[in-house]
Design a protein around this motif. Structure first.
Motif, PDB file in Angstrom:
ATOM      1  N   ARG A 174      43.247  43.457  48.114  1.00 14.23           N
ATOM      2  CA  ARG A 174      42.642  44.399  49.052  1.00 14.23           C
ATOM      3  C   ARG A 174      42.341  45.758  48.433  1.00 14.23           C
ATOM      4  O   ARG A 174      42.164  46.733  49.158  1.00 14.23           O
ATOM      5  CB  ARG A 174      43.557  44.570  50.274  1.00 14.23           C
ATOM      6  CG  ARG A 174      43.738  43.279  51.068  1.00 14.23           C
ATOM      7  CD  ARG A 174      44.782  43.411  52.155  1.00 14.23           C
ATOM      8  NE  ARG A 174      44.926  42.167  52.904  1.00 14.23           N
ATOM      9  CZ  ARG A 174      44.298  41.896  54.034  1.00 14.23           C
ATOM     10  NH1 ARG A 174      43.502  42.810  54.575  1.00 14.23           N
ATOM     11  NH2 ARG A 174      44.460  40.735  54.645  1.00 14.23           N
ATOM     12  N   THR A 175      42.314  45.835  47.128  1.00 14.45           N
ATOM     13  CA  THR A 175      41.978  47.104  46.479  1.00 14.45           C
ATOM     14  C   THR A 175      41.375  46.815  45.115  1.00 14.45           C
ATOM     15  O   THR A 175      41.568  45.731  44.553  1.00 14.45           O
ATOM     16  CB  THR A 175      43.225  47.994  46.341  1.00 14.45           C
ATOM     17  OG1 THR A 175      42.843  49.273  45.831  1.00 14.45           O
ATOM     18  CG2 THR A 175      44.234  47.362  45.394  1.00 14.45           C
ATOM     19  N   THR A 176      40.637  47.774  44.592  1.00 16.51           N
ATOM     20  CA  THR A 176      40.090  47.638  43.249  1.00 16.51           C
ATOM     21  C   THR A 176      41.108  48.149  42.238  1.00 16.51           C
ATOM     22  O   THR A 176      41.685  49.225  42.411  1.00 16.51           O
ATOM     23  CB  THR A 176      38.776  48.430  43.116  1.00 16.51           C
ATOM     24  OG1 THR A 176      37.798  47.841  43.987  1.00 16.51           O
ATOM     25  CG2 THR A 176      38.245  48.389  41.697  1.00 16.51           C
ATOM     26  N   THR A 205      40.340  37.943  35.487  1.00 21.52           N
ATOM     27  CA  THR A 205      40.091  36.520  35.716  1.00 21.52           C
ATOM     28  C   THR A 205      41.398  35.812  36.058  1.00 21.52           C
ATOM     29  O   THR A 205      42.406  36.000  35.375  1.00 21.52           O
ATOM     30  CB  THR A 205      39.471  35.869  34.470  1.00 21.52           C
ATOM     31  OG1 THR A 205      38.242  36.528  34.154  1.00 21.52           O
ATOM     32  CG2 THR A 205      39.210  34.387  34.706  1.00 21.52           C
ATOM     33  N   ILE A 206      41.361  35.013  37.113  1.00 19.80           N
ATOM     34  CA  ILE A 206      42.473  34.121  37.457  1.00 19.80           C
ATOM     35  C   ILE A 206      42.005  32.700  37.206  1.00 19.80           C
ATOM     36  O   ILE A 206      41.010  32.258  37.790  1.00 19.80           O
ATOM     37  CB  ILE A 206      42.916  34.308  38.915  1.00 19.80           C
ATOM     38  CG1 ILE A 206      43.447  35.735  39.123  1.00 19.80           C
ATOM     39  CG2 ILE A 206      43.984  33.287  39.291  1.00 19.80           C
ATOM     40  CD1 ILE A 206      43.902  36.028  40.532  1.00 19.80           C
ATOM     41  N   ASN A 266      35.275  43.336  40.662  1.00 17.90           N
ATOM     42  CA  ASN A 266      35.527  42.958  39.266  1.00 17.90           C
ATOM     43  C   ASN A 266      36.534  41.824  39.104  1.00 17.90           C
ATOM     44  O   ASN A 266      37.370  41.845  38.198  1.00 17.90           O
ATOM     45  CB  ASN A 266      35.986  44.189  38.459  1.00 17.90           C
ATOM     46  CG  ASN A 266      35.075  45.382  38.655  1.00 17.90           C
ATOM     47  OD1 ASN A 266      33.856  45.250  38.656  1.00 17.90           O
ATOM     48  ND2 ASN A 266      35.662  46.558  38.858  1.00 17.90           N
ATOM     49  N   TRP A 267      36.440  40.813  39.961  1.00 15.37           N
ATOM     50  CA  TRP A 267      37.328  39.647  39.880  1.00 15.37           C
ATOM     51  C   TRP A 267      36.519  38.397  39.538  1.00 15.37           C
ATOM     52  O   TRP A 267      35.390  38.215  40.004  1.00 15.37           O
ATOM     53  CB  TRP A 267      38.053  39.424  41.195  1.00 15.37           C
ATOM     54  CG  TRP A 267      39.087  40.463  41.488  1.00 15.37           C
ATOM     55  CD1 TRP A 267      38.891  41.659  42.116  1.00 15.37           C
ATOM     56  CD2 TRP A 267      40.473  40.402  41.143  1.00 15.37           C
ATOM     57  NE1 TRP A 267      40.077  42.348  42.194  1.00 15.37           N
ATOM     58  CE2 TRP A 267      41.069  41.604  41.614  1.00 15.37           C
ATOM     59  CE3 TRP A 267      41.277  39.460  40.513  1.00 15.37           C
ATOM     60  CZ2 TRP A 267      42.422  41.878  41.458  1.00 15.37           C
ATOM     61  CZ3 TRP A 267      42.628  39.722  40.354  1.00 15.37           C
ATOM     62  CH2 TRP A 267      43.188  40.920  40.818  1.00 15.37           C
ATOM     63  N   LYS A 268      37.154  37.508  38.761  1.00 17.72           N
ATOM     64  CA  LYS A 268      36.591  36.196  38.464  1.00 17.72           C
ATOM     65  C   LYS A 268      37.651  35.134  38.759  1.00 17.72           C
ATOM     66  O   LYS A 268      38.836  35.326  38.479  1.00 17.72           O
ATOM     67  CB  LYS A 268      36.164  36.096  36.995  1.00 17.72           C
ATOM     68  CG  LYS A 268      35.038  37.041  36.599  1.00 17.72           C
ATOM     69  CD  LYS A 268      34.643  36.827  35.140  1.00 17.72           C
ATOM     70  CE  LYS A 268      33.503  37.747  34.737  1.00 17.72           C
ATOM     71  NZ  LYS A 268      33.074  37.508  33.332  1.00 17.72           N
ATOM     72  N   GLU A 316      32.965  36.760  40.938  1.00 20.62           N
ATOM     73  CA  GLU A 316      32.412  35.526  40.382  1.00 20.62           C
ATOM     74  C   GLU A 316      33.397  34.386  40.603  1.00 20.62           C
ATOM     75  O   GLU A 316      34.591  34.520  40.339  1.00 20.62           O
ATOM     76  CB  GLU A 316      32.121  35.688  38.894  1.00 20.62           C
ATOM     77  CG  GLU A 316      31.440  34.469  38.274  1.00 20.62           C
ATOM     78  CD  GLU A 316      30.977  34.736  36.847  1.00 20.62           C
ATOM     79  OE1 GLU A 316      30.501  33.785  36.216  1.00 20.62           O
ATOM     80  OE2 GLU A 316      31.119  35.883  36.386  1.00 20.62           O
ATOM     81  N   ILE A 317      32.869  33.245  41.116  1.00 22.08           N
ATOM     82  CA  ILE A 317      33.684  32.057  41.374  1.00 22.08           C
ATOM     83  C   ILE A 317      32.990  30.874  40.713  1.00 22.08           C
ATOM     84  O   ILE A 317      31.831  30.591  41.017  1.00 22.08           O
ATOM     85  CB  ILE A 317      33.844  31.814  42.884  1.00 22.08           C
ATOM     86  CG1 ILE A 317      34.445  33.048  43.570  1.00 22.08           C
ATOM     87  CG2 ILE A 317      34.702  30.579  43.153  1.00 22.08           C
ATOM     88  CD1 ILE A 317      34.388  32.992  45.085  1.00 22.08           C
TER      89      ILE A 317
END
Length: 301
Positions: free
Chosen positions: A165-167, A178-179, A206-208, A237-238
């Motif tokens: 819930r936050t950057t 990336t996870i 900024n998550w992948k 990105e997913i």
């Protein structure tokens, strides 16, 4: 407590009442406020405490706290880097054992002590990993920030839902987080939704997410593989993920983007979400785009 003639309440303090409050960490030093809430002076207090469930050496304080609302700050310990679940409680006041009110004698809080911002690849999910749990890794990211791209490599297993819930401080188009499955096999790492989002993203950037399996099929209703909400989600990105949403429930969704996120995309005139090589096990749900909320989201094969 008694009622005044005007109908207001006043508090009748007890004779001996010590309260704990304001647990904070200054750099690595754990501090806590000790407050005298009673009518009698406090001259000694013994504090018991534990860190991550392990009992620590008690802290003995002596001094003179005058009656009602005087306070002092105690330094409890210097904490090492990592996640700390701290619990502190009073077990002796003025050598008389417990005080007259135990309702304010215990305080608990979690902290992550940083040695610096994170950068690089980290293993997650076993006792020998860099982070024993994904929860701990997310605590570290939120507390410490990043100075370069991050890859969290998850050990094989089933993971509880997560909510971001936050950057993360320091993240960017380049310094992404990336996870992914440590093996690169999506079948090895599974997130399970339980009447909510398996992975919730709210006003974050900024998550992948790659090589993960998301199972929504066992939920009863209103569950999502990825739930993307808020007006400030960008650079998400997913890809290479398997999402199982079952075949017979209209209220289960593989990827759901709420109205605020869709409107934000329209306002920016940008394509912020990239979904590549997604395998939804129910083709019926792919066709029901109004339920999946995939406007301005692009599948890239």
């Amino acid at each position: 407590m008694r009622t005044t003639t005007a109908g207001a309440y006043t508090i009748n303090p007890v004779s001996l009442d010590v309260s704990l409050s304001n647990m904070i960490v200054d750099n690595t030093t754990l501090n806590i406020s000790l407050i005298n809430m009673g009518k009698n002076a406090v001259t000694s207090v013994t504090l018991s405490w534990e860190d991550n469930g392990v009992t620590q050496t008690p802290i003995n304080w002596t001094g003179n706290l005058a009656d009602f609302m005087s306070d002092t700050i105690l330094s409890i310990a210097n904490l090492t880097s990592g996640l700390h679940n701290i619990k502190i409680w009073i077990n002796n006041v003025n050598g008389q054992g417990n005080d007259n009110s135990q309702l304010n004698d215990t305080i608990s809080q979690m902290f992550y002590i940083c040695s610096g911002p994170l950068s690089g690849d980290y293993t997650v999910g076993t006792s020998s990993s860099d982070f024993e749990s994904l929860e701990t890794a997310l605590w570290a990211l939120n507390s410490c920030g990043v100075s370069g791209p991050i890859v969290l490599k998850l050990a094989a297993g089933t993971y509880a839902p997560i909510s971001i819930r936050t950057t993360i401080t320091g993240s960017s188009d380049i310094n992404t987080i990336t996870i992914t499955s440590a093996t690169g096999n999506a079948n090895d790492v599974q997130f399970v939704a339980n009447n909510g989002g398996a992975i919730t993203l709210m006003n974050t950037n900024n998550w992948k997410f790659s090589s993960l399996s998301i199972d929504v099929s066992a939920s009863i209703s209103n569950s999502f593989g990825f739930y993307i909400s808020g007006e400030k989600n960008t650079n998400i990105e997913i890809y290479n993920c398997n999402i199982n949403i079952g075949i017979n429930r209209d209220s289960l969704f593989g990827i759901y983007v709420d109205a605020d996120s869709i409107e934000n995309l329209k306002n920016q005139n940008r394509q912020n979400y990239f979904l590549r090589r997604i395998d939804l096990t129910s083709y019926r749900q792919i066709m029901k785009q109004r339920n999946l909320k995939i406007h301005r989201i692009h599948y890239q094969n």
